[in-house]
Design a protein around this motif. Structure first.
Motif, PDB file in Angstrom:
ATOM      1  N   TYR A  10       0.870  -1.176   0.000  1.00 18.05           N
ATOM      2  CA  TYR A  10       0.000   0.000   0.000  1.00 18.05           C
ATOM      3  C   TYR A  10       0.907   1.225   0.000  1.00 18.05           C
ATOM      4  O   TYR A  10       1.792   1.357   0.855  1.00 18.05           O
ATOM      5  N   GLN A  12       1.758   5.466  -0.538  1.00 16.07           N
ATOM      6  CA  GLN A  12       1.452   6.891  -0.621  1.00 16.07           C
ATOM      7  C   GLN A  12       2.686   7.585  -1.182  1.00 16.07           C
ATOM      8  O   GLN A  12       3.820   7.182  -0.918  1.00 16.07           O
ATOM      9  N   GLU A  20      -2.948  15.006  -3.191  1.00 19.82           N
ATOM     10  CA  GLU A  20      -2.283  13.888  -3.866  1.00 19.82           C
ATOM     11  C   GLU A  20      -1.555  13.010  -2.848  1.00 19.82           C
ATOM     12  O   GLU A  20      -1.579  11.782  -2.934  1.00 19.82           O
ATOM     13  N   LYS A  23      -3.645  10.290  -1.115  1.00 14.43           N
ATOM     14  CA  LYS A  23      -4.174   9.160  -1.877  1.00 14.43           C
ATOM     15  C   LYS A  23      -3.363   7.894  -1.599  1.00 14.43           C
ATOM     16  O   LYS A  23      -2.157   7.961  -1.365  1.00 14.43           O
ATOM     17  N   GLU A  24      -4.037   6.756  -1.632  1.00 15.99           N
ATOM     18  CA  GLU A  24      -3.351   5.485  -1.418  1.00 15.99           C
ATOM     19  C   GLU A  24      -3.447   4.633  -2.679  1.00 15.99           C
ATOM     20  O   GLU A  24      -4.504   4.548  -3.309  1.00 15.99           O
ATOM     21  N   TYR A  25      -2.325   4.023  -3.032  1.00 14.67           N
ATOM     22  CA  TYR A  25      -2.246   3.158  -4.203  1.00 14.67           C
ATOM     23  C   TYR A  25      -1.865   1.748  -3.753  1.00 14.67           C
ATOM     24  O   TYR A  25      -1.324   1.539  -2.660  1.00 14.67           O
ATOM     25  N   GLN A  44      -4.594   3.091  -8.133  1.00 13.50           N
ATOM     26  CA  GLN A  44      -5.275   3.820  -7.068  1.00 13.50           C
ATOM     27  C   GLN A  44      -6.349   2.951  -6.430  1.00 13.50           C
ATOM     28  O   GLN A  44      -7.099   2.252  -7.112  1.00 13.50           O
ATOM     29  N   GLN A  45      -6.409   2.987  -5.108  1.00 13.71           N
ATOM     30  CA  GLN A  45      -7.402   2.220  -4.369  1.00 13.71           C
ATOM     31  C   GLN A  45      -8.807   2.648  -4.789  1.00 13.71           C
ATOM     32  O   GLN A  45      -9.112   3.831  -4.912  1.00 13.71           O
ATOM     33  N   SER A  47     -10.233   2.204  -7.670  1.00 14.74           N
ATOM     34  CA  SER A  47     -10.391   2.481  -9.099  1.00 14.74           C
ATOM     35  C   SER A  47      -9.382   1.643  -9.869  1.00 14.74           C
ATOM     36  O   SER A  47      -8.554   0.950  -9.288  1.00 14.74           O
ATOM     37  N   ARG A  49      -7.319   3.131 -11.998  1.00 15.63           N
ATOM     38  CA  ARG A  49      -6.391   4.151 -12.508  1.00 15.63           C
ATOM     39  C   ARG A  49      -4.966   3.816 -12.081  1.00 15.63           C
ATOM     40  O   ARG A  49      -4.670   3.704 -10.897  1.00 15.63           O
ATOM     41  N   LYS A  51      -0.971   4.645 -11.619  1.00 13.41           N
ATOM     42  CA  LYS A  51      -0.203   5.831 -11.235  1.00 13.41           C
ATOM     43  C   LYS A  51       1.200   5.739 -11.814  1.00 13.41           C
ATOM     44  O   LYS A  51       1.972   4.847 -11.482  1.00 13.41           O
TER      45      LYS A  51
END
Length: 217
Positions: A10, A12, A20, A23-25, A44-45, A47, A49, A51
């Motif tokens: 996870y 950031q 920005e 947001k967490e990816y 991206q969590q 979605s 999308r 990064k």
């Protein structure tokens, strides 16, 4: 305990833009070597999308071990690999750098460096940075220089190293936030939008030297 291949991470990302940065990816470890983790391009969590990450970008990473404990470490992007899919190479932390407590201290250091800027209307000014990192910087600006959020600036940064050598880094940055100080001066938070790997590496080298100075004081 290091995360293993196929472990979910996870992520950031350090940014001058607080929205920005919050947001967490999510990503997954594809491979490991002595110095690096190779991870999939983060998503991206909530979605689909993806990064895009850049060389030198600073990351705060967490993962959950089999006993259900979340661990944290900070790292940065060191390169990319083209496999069946594109992979991102990030620096493997030292065992002591992994903690059960989140530490959002990215590789951003306080430094008053001289920087020349040119606005979109071709007006120029010289200012001092307040802090700097691999993903962006903050700079003091006088009210007389017309600057606005979302504006793109061409920048020339003077970087002094510990061995007394001096480098210049050229890049384009975007103003993401402006804060008016009590003195009337403006503190402008910028993120890099066009910067070569070699120019970013000059900045990262300076940040590491400055952090080393802090630790030896």
């Amino acid at each position: 305990m290091f995360p293993k291949i196929n472990e979910v991470l996870y992520i950031q990302i350090a940014s001058a833009d607080e929205k920005e940065e919050s947001k967490e990816y999510k990503s997954r470890i594809a491979d490991v070597d002595d110095h690096s983790f190779l991870i999939e391009v983060p998503m991206q969590q909530g979605s689909s999308r993806l990064k895009r990450l850049f060389f030198g970008e600073e990351l705060s990473i967490s993962y959950i071990t089999e006993d259900g404990v979340r661990h944290y470490f900070n790292t940065y992007v060191t390169g990319f690999e083209e496999d069946v899919v594109r992979l991102v190479r990030i620096r493997k932390p030292l065992p002591d750098d992994i903690t059960k407590i989140q530490r959002r201290s990215f590789l951003r250091v306080h430094a008053n460096l001289e920087m020349a800027i040119q606005g979109e209307d071709l007006t120029r000014a010289v200012g001092l940075t307040e802090d700097i990192g691999g993903g962006g910087l903050s700079i003091y600006s006088e009210p007389s220089f017309a600057i606005a959020e979302g504006q793109k600036l061409k920048c020339w940064l003077l970087i002094p190293y510990r061995n007394a050598s001096i480098e210049h880094a050229n890049f384009e940055a975007e103003v993401v936030r402006i804060k008016t100080l009590e003195t009337g001066r403006l503190l402008c938070m910028l993120k890099f939008v066009q910067i070569t790997d070699s120019e970013r590496q000059k900045i990262i080298k300076f940040c590491f030297e400055r952090q080393l100075d802090y630790r030896t004081k």
